[in-house]
Design a protein around this motif. Structure first.
Motif, PDB file in Angstrom:
ATOM      1  N   HIS A 346       0.821  -1.212   0.000  1.00 56.04           N
ATOM      2  CA  HIS A 346       0.000   0.000   0.000  1.00 56.04           C
ATOM      3  C   HIS A 346       0.857   1.265   0.000  1.00 56.04           C
ATOM      4  O   HIS A 346       0.517   2.253  -0.647  1.00 56.04           O
ATOM      5  N   ILE A 347       1.949   1.203   0.727  1.00 55.70           N
ATOM      6  CA  ILE A 347       2.841   2.359   0.759  1.00 55.70           C
ATOM      7  C   ILE A 347       3.420   2.623  -0.637  1.00 55.70           C
ATOM      8  O   ILE A 347       3.472   3.774  -1.110  1.00 55.70           O
ATOM      9  N   ALA A 350       0.722   4.015  -2.942  1.00 56.04           N
ATOM     10  CA  ALA A 350       0.436   5.414  -2.591  1.00 56.04           C
ATOM     11  C   ALA A 350       1.562   6.337  -3.050  1.00 56.04           C
ATOM     12  O   ALA A 350       1.310   7.442  -3.573  1.00 56.04           O
ATOM     13  N   PHE A 353       1.301   6.840  -6.777  1.00 57.90           N
ATOM     14  CA  PHE A 353       0.197   7.756  -7.095  1.00 57.90           C
ATOM     15  C   PHE A 353       0.601   9.205  -6.813  1.00 57.90           C
ATOM     16  O   PHE A 353       0.426  10.097  -7.654  1.00 57.90           O
ATOM     17  N   ILE A 354       1.168   9.450  -5.645  1.00 56.90           N
ATOM     18  CA  ILE A 354       1.566  10.814  -5.259  1.00 56.90           C
ATOM     19  C   ILE A 354       2.679  11.325  -6.183  1.00 56.90           C
ATOM     20  O   ILE A 354       2.676  12.490  -6.627  1.00 56.90           O
ATOM     21  N   ALA A 370      -0.972   3.551 -10.152  1.00 60.83           N
ATOM     22  CA  ALA A 370      -1.152   3.033  -8.794  1.00 60.83           C
ATOM     23  C   ALA A 370      -1.868   1.692  -8.814  1.00 60.83           C
ATOM     24  O   ALA A 370      -1.504   0.764  -8.073  1.00 60.83           O
TER      25      ALA A 370
END
Length: 697
Positions: A346-347, A350, A353-354, A370
């Motif tokens: 998940h990290i 994320a 995506f960021i 992502a």
């Protein structure tokens, strides 16, 4: 056999000695031939028969019929047994069918899109796929969503969190692309992922359901109804209505449902399940008896002193339940890997995506990348890393006569360093020694022994394999006395010594020569000494724990080369000794077969029972030896160590794949479709490694 009538009730009997189709047919025909019995069906895997009979037919009548035909049977409480209805399994199967049906239909639409359908047709097919996939995913993937939500709400991560997120985001991204008229949608990928993961979840559920609760089995050994003596006469009452002070009548072959004091009756009592004592014990007035004791020859009358949860059987069941719950907290290798893996995935998603939002400002592109990261790191390979090895090794052991019953059995078996053995029935067999008997007596003795199912009679038969039995007339067995017959008009008998005025416990009697004492002993199991030596050579410690006498326990330990032996140990004492070894840092493997071993089997780090063990003991064990051959234990432990090494390799391969694939997906070089293909390739690699044959350690 017709449908049971409303006036009929269901009875369940344990049949520990059945072993073939002939036994099944014999039991069913015996019971079906009784008046008032409408249905009898044998479950061979559980070694039980379920009987539907009129309420006027007592359990004693059914037991007597089976005993007369030579079948060993004990009543079980059907109301306390686990229901055969598997609501969760049926729900999973229903979801598998729903997801599979949806996948097939969406795939048909996707093929048309991949074949170059015009934009209007492509958009229409995408919307039709969305209408199929969205409700089906919400319903079919509910087990993963619910598990993920429970984990997150409890502030923890599990393997279902990335699965649920990957499925949800794939559907969400596909819907977003469809609403904008995009070229690609991945409803089929979301449904396929759900479909295959549901199949894996169902197989895991079936394995866990097969490992029945030993505590439930112990409680179910109590008969549903018992016969109580009252001033108005004897009557059958539900066990729950029995009170302290009631006088219970137990027939031959019956199992005591309460603790009490023997008031009347001349019988041999089988205490082996409770105390581990090898030989049947003669009954005497004032003798304290416990729930679980079997009256071999009966009938007897017992005054109840402890009932319900206060009985020995219930207290033993409570011990087992506590031990099962504690062992259920064991974290498997895959669970330990997931604890680190899930948050990492998940990290990374994320951060991807960021990073892409910051670099391009394109929300659509960032979202696609992502999702690609989530799909390429979806824990299918990690989820298969351990089960694939377990399935392969389990099948290999099954061919050798070993059934593994627990999902984490291999891992725990690979970690043991100390092996604790029960004595009676596990490392020994009862043996008959014809000392003092002339050769012309042996044919008559064997013929008498063949007419009885008593354990000592069976030992006589086994001890005279080459003797041809004599032809006897008027053969009959009398409870509490033995077998009587005539040989050429001369009375002969075999049975309890007191019935013939002899001091010996068991005798062979003829009218002409009187009573001849019969000698019984225990002998070590063939190959047991070699097994112990092999375990010592591989670095394992061995111990012998038994409820039997010091003389017998010490003699067996010396004969087999076991350095540490404890005698006269109660069921609770066995649990305490296992816990003490665990407290010293040992990983204990318990091997036993009796009721008195059940709690220790459940308390140990891992446990093994022979197929001849009581059903409750088999339920408590992680592995069951189908042929009863405990000499397979070194081989089982070697296979377990090899399996653990292969599991660790698979976890490493799954991690290595992610180390390579995640950066590639994160920099935008991988579309969700390519990510799905890469994920499949990693799963195939893990399975291939699991199927690879290796040298046992």
């Amino acid at each position: 056999m017709g449908r049971p009538e409303a006036t009929h009730s269901q009875r369940v009997f344990s049949l520990p000695a059945i072993h073939c189709a002939g036994c099944i047919r014999g039991v069913e025909q015996t019971l079906a031939g009784l008046q008032g019995v409408s249905n009898a069906r044998v479950n061979f895997s559980l070694k039980r028969v379920v009987v539907h009979a009129d309420d006027a037919v007592s359990d004693a009548d059914l037991l007597a019929a089976l005993t007369d035909r030579g079948f060993e049977a004990y009543p079980l409480n059907s109301e306390l047994l686990e229901s055969d209805f598997d609501a969760r399994g049926r729900a999973l199967l229903w979801r598998i069918g729903l997801a599979g049906f949806a996948v097939m239909n969406v795939m048909l639409l996707s093929i048309a899109v991949w074949s170059g359908a015009p934009e209007a047709t492509r958009d229409l097919f995408h919307w039709i796929s969305a209408m199929i996939a969205i409700p089906v995913t919400v319903i079919a993937a509910q087990p993963f969503f619910a598990s993920a939500w429970t984990a997150l709400r409890g502030g923890r991560m599990n393997m279902d969190v990335p699965i649920a997120l990957a499925v949800a985001m794939t559907v969400g991204m596909s819907l977003y692309e469809t609403s904008l008229g995009g070229r690609h949608a991945y409803f089929d990928a979301a449904l396929s992922l759900t479909f295959f993961l549901l199949i894996g979840r169902y197989l895991d559920h079936r394995m866990r359901r097969a490992a029945r609760s030993a505590a439930k089995e112990l409680t179910a050994m109590e008969p549903a109804r018992v016969r109580v003596e009252t001033p108005e006469g004897a009557r059958d009452v539900p066990l729950a209505q029995v009170q302290v002070g009631d006088l219970l009548a137990i027939q031959a072959g019956g199992r005591l449902a309460v603790d009490g004091v023997l008031e009347d009756g001349d019988s041999l009592l089988d205490l082996s399940f409770i105390t581990g004592e090898a030989d049947p014990v003669p009954s005497r007035p004032g003798q304290v008896v416990t729930a679980g004791t079997i009256a071999l020859t009966g009938p007897i009358k017992v005054r109840a002193t402890a009932v319900g949860d206060d009985s020995t059987l219930r207290r033993l069941a409570a011990l087992v339940e506590v031990a099962e719950n504690a062992r259920g907290k064991y974290r498997s290798l895959s669970d330990r890997a997931a604890a680190t893996y899930a948050p990492g995935v998940h990290i990374l998603a994320a951060l991807a995506f960021i990073g892409w939002i910051w670099a391009t400002g394109d929300l659509r592109l960032a979202f696609n990348i992502a999702v690609a990261v989530l799909i390429i790191t979806c824990p299918c390979a990690l989820g298969l890393a351990v089960p694939a090895v377990a399935t392969n090794v389990t099948a290999r052991l099954f061919k050798k006569g070993v059934i593994l019953k627990s999902a984490t059995a291999l891992e725990r078996l690979s970690e043991v360093d100390t092996i604790v053995f029960d004595k009676t029935g596990t490392l020994t067999r009862s043996a008959f020694d014809p000392v003092g008997l002339t050769p012309d007596m042996l044919p008559t003795l064997k013929a008498l022994a063949l007419a009885s199912d008593h354990p000592l009679s069976q030992a006589v038969v086994a001890g005279l394999p080459d003797v041809e039995p004599a032809a006897l007339d008027n053969v009959s067995e009398q409870a509490g006395f033995g077998v009587r017959a005539q040989l050429n008009g001369v009375p002969v008998a075999m049975g309890a010594g007191r019935a013939f005025g002899a001091e010996a416990q068991t005798v062979f009697w003829t009218q002409t020569e009187g009573a001849q004492p019969l000698t019984f002993s225990e002998r070590p199991l063939d190959g047991a000494a070699e097994m112990i030596a092999a375990l010592h050579a591989r670095g394992y410690q061995t111990r012998l724990i038994s409820g039997d006498s010091a003389t017998r326990v010490t003699a067996l330990a010396e004969a087999l080369g076991i350095g540490s032996a404890a005698h006269g140990v109660s069921p609770e004492g066995k649990v305490d000794m296992v816990k003490a070894l665990t407290g010293e840092g040992h990983r204990v493997l318990m091997v036993g077969d009796g009721l008195n071993d059940t709690a220790a089997l459940a308390s140990a780090h891992a446990s093994i029972a022979p197929s001849s063990a009581l059903e409750a003991s088999r339920s408590a064990a992680d592995a069951v030896l189908l042929g009863g051959d405990v000499t397979l234990i070194p081989e089982v432990l070697a296979e377990a160590r090899t399996a653990l090494a292969r599991m660790q390799q698979n976890v490493f391969l799954a991690g290595l794949y992610n180390v390579i694939a995640v950066p590639v997906a994160a920099i935008g070089w991988v579309t969700p479709l390519v990510a799905a293909i890469a994920m499949s390739a990693s799963s195939i690699t893990v399975i291939a490694n699991a199927m690879r044959k290796g040298r046992a350690q």
